[in-house]
Design a protein around this motif. Structure first.
Motif, short mmCIF file in Angstrom:
data_model
loop_
_atom_site.label_atom_id
_atom_site.label_comp_id
_atom_site.label_asym_id
_atom_site.label_seq_id
_atom_site.Cartn_x
_atom_site.Cartn_y
_atom_site.Cartn_z
N ARG A 33 0.81 -1.22 0.00
CA ARG A 33 0.00 0.00 0.00
C ARG A 33 0.84 1.27 0.00
O ARG A 33 0.43 2.29 -0.53
CB ARG A 33 -0.92 0.01 1.22
N PHE A 34 1.99 1.24 0.63
CA PHE A 34 2.79 2.45 0.76
C PHE A 34 4.05 2.41 -0.09
O PHE A 34 4.95 3.20 0.11
CB PHE A 34 3.13 2.66 2.23
N GLY A 35 4.08 1.50 -1.06
CA GLY A 35 5.26 1.36 -1.91
C GLY A 35 5.31 2.36 -3.04
O GLY A 35 4.43 3.20 -3.20
N ASP A 36 6.36 2.29 -3.81
CA ASP A 36 6.53 3.14 -4.99
C ASP A 36 6.05 2.36 -6.22
O ASP A 36 6.43 1.21 -6.42
CB ASP A 36 8.00 3.52 -5.18
N TYR A 37 5.27 3.01 -7.04
CA TYR A 37 4.75 2.36 -8.23
C TYR A 37 5.09 3.21 -9.44
O TYR A 37 4.95 4.43 -9.42
CB TYR A 37 3.23 2.18 -8.13
N THR A 38 5.53 2.56 -10.50
CA THR A 38 5.84 3.24 -11.74
C THR A 38 4.71 2.97 -12.71
O THR A 38 4.40 1.82 -13.01
CB THR A 38 7.17 2.71 -12.33
#
Length: 67
Positions: A33-38
Motif C-alpha cells: 500500500r505504501f510502496g513506490d509504483y511506476t
C-alpha cells in the motif's frame, strides 16, 4: 484477463465457476500500500469487450419464487 479467458474458451477449454473462482482479479496480498509504483500513462491499452459473456451469471440459475 477477459480476452485470455475468451480465447481459452474458443479453444475448447471449459470455464466454470470452480475454474474462474481461482482467478479473481482482486487479489491484493502482493500489493504494498505504501510502496513506490511506476505507471506508464502513455501506454496504449486495448479496449475491453464488455458485451462478451465468458460465464453465465449465477442468478440466471435461481429457481422461480414460490407464490
Amino acid at each position: 484477463m477477459t480476452r485470455t479467458l475468451a480465447s481459452l474458451q474458443e479453444e475448447g477449454m471449459e470455464l466454470n465457476p470452480e475454474v474462474l473462482g481461482g482467478l479473481s482479479p482482486y487479489r491484493t496480498s502482493h500489493i504494498n500500500r505504501f510502496g513506490d509504483y511506476t505507471l506508464d500513462l502513455e501506454r496504449k491499452v486495448a479496449p475491453l469487450q464488455f458485451t462478451e459473456i465468458v460465464l453465465e451469471p449465477h442468478w440466471t440459475q435461481i429457481a422461480e419464487p414460490r407464490g
